[in-house]
Write an enzyme that holds these catalytic residues in place. Structure first.
Site, mmCIF file in Angstrom:
data_model
loop_
_atom_site.group_PDB
_atom_site.id
_atom_site.type_symbol
_atom_site.label_atom_id
_atom_site.label_comp_id
_atom_site.label_asym_id
_atom_site.label_seq_id
_atom_site.Cartn_x
_atom_site.Cartn_y
_atom_site.Cartn_z
ATOM 1 N N HIS A 33 13.174 -15.278 37.699
ATOM 2 C CA HIS A 33 12.782 -15.940 38.592
ATOM 3 C C HIS A 33 14.134 -16.848 38.958
ATOM 4 O O HIS A 33 14.787 -17.572 37.964
ATOM 5 C CB HIS A 33 11.923 -17.108 38.598
ATOM 6 N N GLY A 75 3.885 -14.176 49.261
ATOM 7 C CA GLY A 75 2.805 -15.314 48.889
ATOM 8 C C GLY A 75 1.935 -15.551 50.120
ATOM 9 O O GLY A 75 0.882 -14.987 50.368
ATOM 10 N N LYS A 109 2.682 -11.910 40.561
ATOM 11 C CA LYS A 109 3.189 -12.449 39.493
ATOM 12 C C LYS A 109 2.812 -13.855 39.680
ATOM 13 O O LYS A 109 2.499 -14.335 40.698
ATOM 14 C CB LYS A 109 5.141 -12.549 40.040
ATOM 15 N N ASP A 110 2.801 -14.581 38.406
ATOM 16 C CA ASP A 110 2.485 -15.817 38.477
ATOM 17 C C ASP A 110 3.302 -16.896 39.208
ATOM 18 O O ASP A 110 4.299 -16.321 39.512
ATOM 19 C CB ASP A 110 2.609 -16.250 36.847
ATOM 20 N N LYS A 154 35.340 -25.877 31.277
ATOM 21 C CA LYS A 154 36.009 -27.089 31.651
ATOM 22 C C LYS A 154 36.659 -26.756 32.987
ATOM 23 O O LYS A 154 36.413 -27.913 33.842
ATOM 24 C CB LYS A 154 37.232 -27.108 30.873
ATOM 25 N N GLY A 164 9.258 -16.518 52.846
ATOM 26 C CA GLY A 164 8.883 -16.220 54.299
ATOM 27 C C GLY A 164 8.476 -14.857 54.735
ATOM 28 O O GLY A 164 8.811 -14.177 55.724
#
Lengths: 409, 409
Positions: A262, A357, A171-172, A96, A335
């Protein structure tokens, strides 16, 4: 449930230009526990004392916004009031209250009794290092690039190319769900066969974190299916399912592989100054208590940014010895390119996963060269070389630096 | 999974002082689906087209903060990219993106195909009215006052006193968890026996929403235990467990009672201008799609406030005929007293639950009188009387008005 005088604490940052913060703290301590106090008869007070919240501290400050003031208020909630699960504590301490003005939950300090209900990460930093047999350098993780709409042979090939560069973890993508082109078990089989092929070539172990998705009440079954198919890691969008789902997955002895959390949807919760849950609590302490072996969070270096002080506080929450749960691996993400590795290792120390990535897949020599460039950058820092120096004898690192440069701050 | 050209849309409000919003929209549509586009070979483009996100619209505006600008960006995501569950869609549309600057998820428009996976509320507005046999007035709900640390006989007596005033619905406090003093099944038995006693006295039916808590993977079992013990309603802290848990509870044919969604923790998500998920989506559309028969949210009248326009948008999302799921009952909560009833009925129309805690328990004549005062206020508005007029012949309403006054705006 114990009725001992054991308390779990929560700290809030409350913004208000006029409020009497001490009075407000008192109203939280009473309102979120026994409901009312001053009008209770003495006999009832005696009975209810053990359920009454306590004000621990009230620190009033001026905000960075001119004229705005805030207080950090710490409240102790009796453990007798809630069950030993994260939903119960969060609903008690911020259910709350989250809707009551400009208030952010910035930390919790659960009691030893509460914490004892959480086995935490099965592997943690040390366990993951043991699985990989890598103890003397930061780990390197690579992320699939494009996965949606890809046939299994394409995924397998992409996995293999990433793996051949010598990364430790793959990782996927977190947006890869159950689908007819790459269903869970077939995807795991394809990727793990690529992992074995790469291990033959590199002599190095690999963990593959497959994305655990689907309906809540089938998560355990899906995890076990993935593991039966050979998966040696799971990726999990924790905040889409709640911390308790992670806690129960982590506590299940049959889910015998590390879980990478994630931060999907976390940006709905942590970035506001006035509302939500702080990043170190959300992506650090709670992920670790609930049992994440690795926790991903936005790095301070990329396009998706979290300020560095907050980043380091997330790391601290994941690694501090002050919690009974095993330390979890910090994975600052987004990045990241090889030219950032000295900075990452300087900021985060040795217990960190360098996760990339675009920094792997965008390498001019392809993803295997991308992985190599990262490993070379890590080796450079480890051996005390500058990247420029080391790149003279390591062409993948050289190419990476030519493309992305080196950032020193 | 269908590979037809079916799309589910998400709309964001993105704040940026310099960005090219059209370019940004394009990068979202590509980045959150196929990953990259312009550098794909033509053959791959043909193959990937059905997985590519589409920019639907980009509307740029000036913000109320001087010099600040924002855009409302709507993106269409191919249904082929995600499974038919809320975590998958939210992670796709706002997982990573939530962390990408000042961006708030303000609405979704799932495809008919996606929506068809969600049976939604089992009862909804009409079903709840049918259960109660009340079709011609707003419903009245009463909330337990102090529940923690209370023995069962006290809870039963509190239940009975609330019920005797003629309220239609009574809900547990959301912070009441499994505990030795009032364990789930015993609590249900005690409260339902009080409900039967009250029904004998008032001739009126009652629904009791018992708080469904505990570990995620035992929620269904707990729900069924509560129902077996006689519970005819469940209260659920949806956001502590995720929308999918609610969706699966609602879809289970054995969970044959209405579910009231509590907004616990919602304040961590909706109030910020720049981050999070809008209240009409969070507490309206998503709750309804996931299957809440009633949705509680902060009223615009009390101490815990949501602006009225947002409140009415939550209501609209719960009631609009444009969704295939049954309409869900809006329950604006906090700070409600009988003197607000004309305003509530004016703002919300006939399909609303008048929900009060302090406004029932704080009545000078006790909670039974408090319930009566609410019923009298509702009857007054229904029959076209002013509260002042009606109070002349109804002493409980008179006392309530003397204490709390009448608010007309």
């Amino acid at each position: 449930m114990s009725l001992s005088a054991s308390y779990s604490n929560a700290t809030y940052r409350l913004y208000d230009d006029k409020a009497d913060f001490h009075k407000k703290a008192q109203s939280i301590a009473v309102g979120l526990t026994v409901g009312s106090w001053t009008d209770l008869p003495e006999a009832a007070k005696e009975q209810m004392q053990k359920h009454l919240g306590q004000v621990v501290s009230v620190d009033v400050s001026e905000s960075s916004n001119p004229g705005e003031r805030y207080a950090d208020i710490e409240i102790a909630y009796p453990d007798a009031n809630f069950s030993r699960d994260i939903p119960a504590f969060l609903v008690t301490a911020f259910g709350k209250l989250s809707m009551d003005g400009r208030i952010k939950l910035i930390d919790i300090r659960p009691s030893a009794d509460f914490l004892s209900a959480f086995p935490g990460p099965k592997f943690g930093v040390q366990g993951i290092r043991d699985l990989l047999g890598v103890h003397d350098r930061p780990l390197v993780m690579s992320i699939f690039k494009s996965v949606i709409g890809q046939e299994l042979p394409n995924l397998r090939e992409q996995f293999l190319q990433q793996a051949l560069g010598g990364v430790d973890l793959i990782k996927d993508d977190e947006i890869l769900f159950e689908n007819p082109l790459s269903p869970l078990e077939k995807r795991v089989e394809a990727c793990m066969s690529a992992a074995r092929e790469a291990e033959q070539a590199t002599g190095q172990k690999l963990l593959y974190f497959t994305n655990l998705t689907g309906s809540t009440f089938q998560l355990k079954d899906n995890a076990k299916r993935a593991i039966a198919a050979g998966a040696n890691g799971l990726l999990f969008n924790v905040l889409a399912y709640g911390f308790d789902a992670l806690a129960e997955l982590a506590a299940d002895p049959d889910i015998s592989v590390p879980i990478a959390a994630h931060p999907s949807l976390a940006g709905a919760l942590y970035p506001s100054m006035h509302h939500g849950i702080s990043a170190p609590l959300l992506l650090g302490k709670l992920m670790r208590i609930a049992g994440a072996d690795l926790s991903l969070f936005p790095s301070p270096y990329g396009s998706v940014v979290m300020p560095k002080a907050e980043n380091l506080a997330v790391k601290e929450a994941l690694l501090t010895p002050s919690l009974p749960q095993k330390p979890a691996m910090p994975v600052p993400s987004a990045g990241i390119h090889p030219g950032l590795v000295p900075l990452i290792m300087g900021d985060f120390g040795p217990e960190v996963v360098v996760n990339a990535g675009g920094g792997v897949h965008g390498h001019p020599g392809g993803p295997a060269a991308g992985g190599r460039a990262f490993r070379q950058a890590v080796d450079a820092v480890k051996t005390g070389s500058s990247l420029v120096q080391y790149a003279e004898r390591h062409k993948e690192l050289k190419q990476a630096i030519e493309l992305w440069g080196i950032r020193t701050s």
